[in-house]
Motif scaffolding. Structure first.
Motif, PDB file in Angstrom:
ATOM      1  N   VAL A 164       0.831  -1.206   0.000  1.00 47.63           N
ATOM      2  CA  VAL A 164       0.000   0.000   0.000  1.00 47.63           C
ATOM      3  C   VAL A 164       0.869   1.261   0.000  1.00 47.63           C
ATOM      4  CG1 VAL A 164      -1.626   1.340   1.420  1.00 47.63           C
ATOM      5  CG2 VAL A 164      -1.991  -1.096   1.057  1.00 47.63           C
ATOM      6  N   ALA A 165       1.957   1.241   0.749  1.00 47.33           N
ATOM      7  CA  ALA A 165       2.793   2.437   0.882  1.00 47.33           C
ATOM      8  C   ALA A 165       3.616   2.710  -0.371  1.00 47.33           C
ATOM      9  CB  ALA A 165       3.717   2.298   2.087  1.00 47.33           C
ATOM     10  N   ALA A 166       3.909   1.685  -1.147  1.00 44.05           N
ATOM     11  CA  ALA A 166       4.738   1.869  -2.342  1.00 44.05           C
ATOM     12  C   ALA A 166       3.916   2.479  -3.468  1.00 44.05           C
ATOM     13  CB  ALA A 166       5.313   0.526  -2.776  1.00 44.05           C
ATOM     14  N   GLY A 167       4.569   3.280  -4.271  1.00 43.93           N
ATOM     15  CA  GLY A 167       3.891   3.916  -5.387  1.00 43.93           C
ATOM     16  C   GLY A 167       3.768   3.016  -6.597  1.00 43.93           C
ATOM     17  N   ARG A 210       8.430  -1.125  -8.542  1.00 39.94           N
ATOM     18  CA  ARG A 210       9.850  -0.908  -8.238  1.00 39.94           C
ATOM     19  C   ARG A 210      10.032  -0.399  -6.807  1.00 39.94           C
ATOM     20  NH1 ARG A 210      12.833   3.604 -11.111  1.00 39.94           N
ATOM     21  NH2 ARG A 210      14.234   3.993  -9.407  1.00 39.94           N
ATOM     22  N   GLN A 211       9.199   0.550  -6.410  1.00 38.21           N
ATOM     23  CA  GLN A 211       9.264   1.056  -5.035  1.00 38.21           C
ATOM     24  C   GLN A 211       8.883  -0.031  -4.037  1.00 38.21           C
ATOM     25  OE1 GLN A 211       6.732   4.511  -5.035  1.00 38.21           O
ATOM     26  NE2 GLN A 211       8.452   5.907  -5.351  1.00 38.21           N
ATOM     27  N   ALA A 212       7.895  -0.847  -4.382  1.00 38.67           N
ATOM     28  CA  ALA A 212       7.479  -1.935  -3.483  1.00 38.67           C
ATOM     29  C   ALA A 212       8.623  -2.919  -3.279  1.00 38.67           C
ATOM     30  CB  ALA A 212       6.253  -2.651  -4.039  1.00 38.67           C
ATOM     31  N   SER A 213       9.339  -3.223  -4.349  1.00 44.64           N
ATOM     32  CA  SER A 213      10.480  -4.140  -4.249  1.00 44.64           C
ATOM     33  C   SER A 213      11.582  -3.561  -3.367  1.00 44.64           C
ATOM     34  CB  SER A 213      11.016  -4.424  -5.659  1.00 44.64           C
ATOM     35  OG  SER A 213      12.163  -5.227  -5.591  1.00 44.64           O
ATOM     36  N   ALA A 214      11.905  -2.298  -3.572  1.00 43.86           N
ATOM     37  CA  ALA A 214      12.957  -1.651  -2.776  1.00 43.86           C
ATOM     38  C   ALA A 214      12.545  -1.534  -1.309  1.00 43.86           C
ATOM     39  CB  ALA A 214      13.279  -0.269  -3.344  1.00 43.86           C
ATOM     40  N   LEU A 215      11.305  -1.147  -1.064  1.00 44.60           N
ATOM     41  CA  LEU A 215      10.820  -1.006   0.304  1.00 44.60           C
ATOM     42  C   LEU A 215      10.766  -2.363   1.004  1.00 44.60           C
ATOM     43  CD1 LEU A 215       9.739   0.862   2.488  1.00 44.60           C
ATOM     44  CD2 LEU A 215       7.461   0.628   1.470  1.00 44.60           C
ATOM     45  N   SER A 216      10.329  -3.391   0.281  1.00 42.14           N
ATOM     46  CA  SER A 216      10.285  -4.729   0.852  1.00 42.14           C
ATOM     47  C   SER A 216      11.678  -5.219   1.219  1.00 42.14           C
ATOM     48  CB  SER A 216       9.628  -5.695  -0.144  1.00 42.14           C
ATOM     49  OG  SER A 216       9.621  -7.004   0.378  1.00 42.14           O
ATOM     50  N   ALA A 217      12.646  -4.999   0.343  1.00 39.02           N
ATOM     51  CA  ALA A 217      14.022  -5.418   0.629  1.00 39.02           C
ATOM     52  C   ALA A 217      14.562  -4.695   1.859  1.00 39.02           C
ATOM     53  CB  ALA A 217      14.915  -5.149  -0.581  1.00 39.02           C
ATOM     54  N   PHE A 218      14.292  -3.404   1.956  1.00 38.33           N
ATOM     55  CA  PHE A 218      14.768  -2.636   3.106  1.00 38.33           C
ATOM     56  C   PHE A 218      14.115  -3.118   4.399  1.00 38.33           C
ATOM     57  CE2 PHE A 218      14.039   0.877   6.073  1.00 38.33           C
ATOM     58  CZ  PHE A 218      15.356   1.184   6.393  1.00 38.33           C
ATOM     59  N   VAL A 219      12.789  -3.212   4.386  1.00 35.12           N
ATOM     60  CA  VAL A 219      12.056  -3.599   5.594  1.00 35.12           C
ATOM     61  C   VAL A 219      12.448  -5.005   6.039  1.00 35.12           C
ATOM     62  CG1 VAL A 219       9.750  -4.144   6.477  1.00 35.12           C
ATOM     63  CG2 VAL A 219      10.132  -2.018   5.233  1.00 35.12           C
ATOM     64  N   ARG A 225      -2.468   6.686  -1.977  1.00 27.19           N
ATOM     65  CA  ARG A 225      -3.473   6.098  -2.868  1.00 27.19           C
ATOM     66  C   ARG A 225      -4.585   7.081  -3.151  1.00 27.19           C
ATOM     67  NH1 ARG A 225      -4.507   0.032  -3.448  1.00 27.19           N
ATOM     68  NH2 ARG A 225      -2.378  -0.676  -3.353  1.00 27.19           N
ATOM     69  N   ALA A 226      -5.017   7.832  -2.147  1.00 28.01           N
ATOM     70  CA  ALA A 226      -6.078   8.823  -2.335  1.00 28.01           C
ATOM     71  C   ALA A 226      -5.625   9.911  -3.309  1.00 28.01           C
ATOM     72  CB  ALA A 226      -6.493   9.429  -1.009  1.00 28.01           C
ATOM     73  N   THR A 227      -4.358  10.311  -3.190  1.00 33.61           N
ATOM     74  CA  THR A 227      -3.818  11.341  -4.081  1.00 33.61           C
ATOM     75  C   THR A 227      -3.755  10.819  -5.515  1.00 33.61           C
ATOM     76  OG1 THR A 227      -2.500  12.252  -2.280  1.00 33.61           O
ATOM     77  CG2 THR A 227      -1.830  12.839  -4.510  1.00 33.61           C
ATOM     78  N   ARG A 228      -3.307   9.571  -5.675  1.00 34.11           N
ATOM     79  CA  ARG A 228      -3.233   8.983  -7.031  1.00 34.11           C
ATOM     80  C   ARG A 228      -4.629   8.820  -7.624  1.00 34.11           C
ATOM     81  NH1 ARG A 228       0.921   5.282  -4.913  1.00 34.11           N
ATOM     82  NH2 ARG A 228      -0.755   3.768  -4.694  1.00 34.11           N
ATOM     83  N   ALA A 229      -5.604   8.437  -6.815  1.00 39.45           N
ATOM     84  CA  ALA A 229      -6.955   8.238  -7.303  1.00 39.45           C
ATOM     85  C   ALA A 229      -7.604   9.554  -7.710  1.00 39.45           C
ATOM     86  CB  ALA A 229      -7.806   7.540  -6.242  1.00 39.45           C
ATOM     87  N   ALA A 230      -7.225  10.654  -7.062  1.00 37.57           N
ATOM     88  CA  ALA A 230      -7.814  11.955  -7.372  1.00 37.57           C
ATOM     89  C   ALA A 230      -7.279  12.539  -8.673  1.00 37.57           C
ATOM     90  CB  ALA A 230      -7.540  12.923  -6.212  1.00 37.57           C
ATOM     91  N   ARG A 231      -6.165  12.016  -9.145  1.00 33.84           N
ATOM     92  CA  ARG A 231      -5.559  12.577 -10.388  1.00 33.84           C
ATOM     93  C   ARG A 231      -6.314  12.190 -11.604  1.00 33.84           C
ATOM     94  NH1 ARG A 231       0.714  11.267  -9.193  1.00 33.84           N
ATOM     95  NH2 ARG A 231       0.817  12.375  -7.264  1.00 33.84           N
TER      96      ARG A 231
END
Length: 119
Positions: free
Chosen positions: A44-47, A50-59, A113-119
């Motif tokens: 959910v937090a990743a945009g 690619r960001q999800a993969s990087a964030l998952s590896a870090f966490v 997600r709310a910001t992306r949905a509003a675009r």
């Protein structure tokens, strides 16, 4: 809710050690649910992927490092104090921080997600 279960395990062992089976069971439920929630919050937090993969590896890298260091650190705290109170208080603190940081990440992801949905 999961953070309450996580906190209940060491807190219960600290305050009512004779009920250890109950508190260990609650901690087991929190462990399983916490892992699933953590992976969901990462997604959910990743945009994007690619960001999800990087964030998952870090966490996961940080998480597994802390998981490897925690037992010797808690054992050292037990040896230094000759008791289980300090290690259990440290576990309450880490469980509480897991809950706080998890909620912060989930709220941040929800706003993204709310910001992306509003675009």
């Amino acid at each position: 809710m999961l953070s309450v279960l996580w906190i209940s395990m060491p807190l219960g062992l600290l305050l009512a050690p004779d009920q250890f089976l109950l508190f260990n069971a609650l901690g087991g439920v929190a462990q399983g649910g916490g892992f699933a929630a953590l992976l969901t919050v990462i997604a959910v937090a990743a945009g994007d992927a690619r960001q999800a993969s990087a964030l998952s590896a870090f966490v996961q890298g940080v998480g597994y490092t802390v998981a490897a260091l925690a037992p010797p650190a808690l054992g050292l705290a037990h040896d230094v104090t000759s008791g289980w109170s300090l290690p259990l208080v440290l576990m309450v603190g880490t469980a509480a921080s897991f809950g706080v940081f998890g909620m912060m990440a989930a709220m941040h992801g929800g706003r993204r997600r709310a910001t992306r949905a509003a675009r």
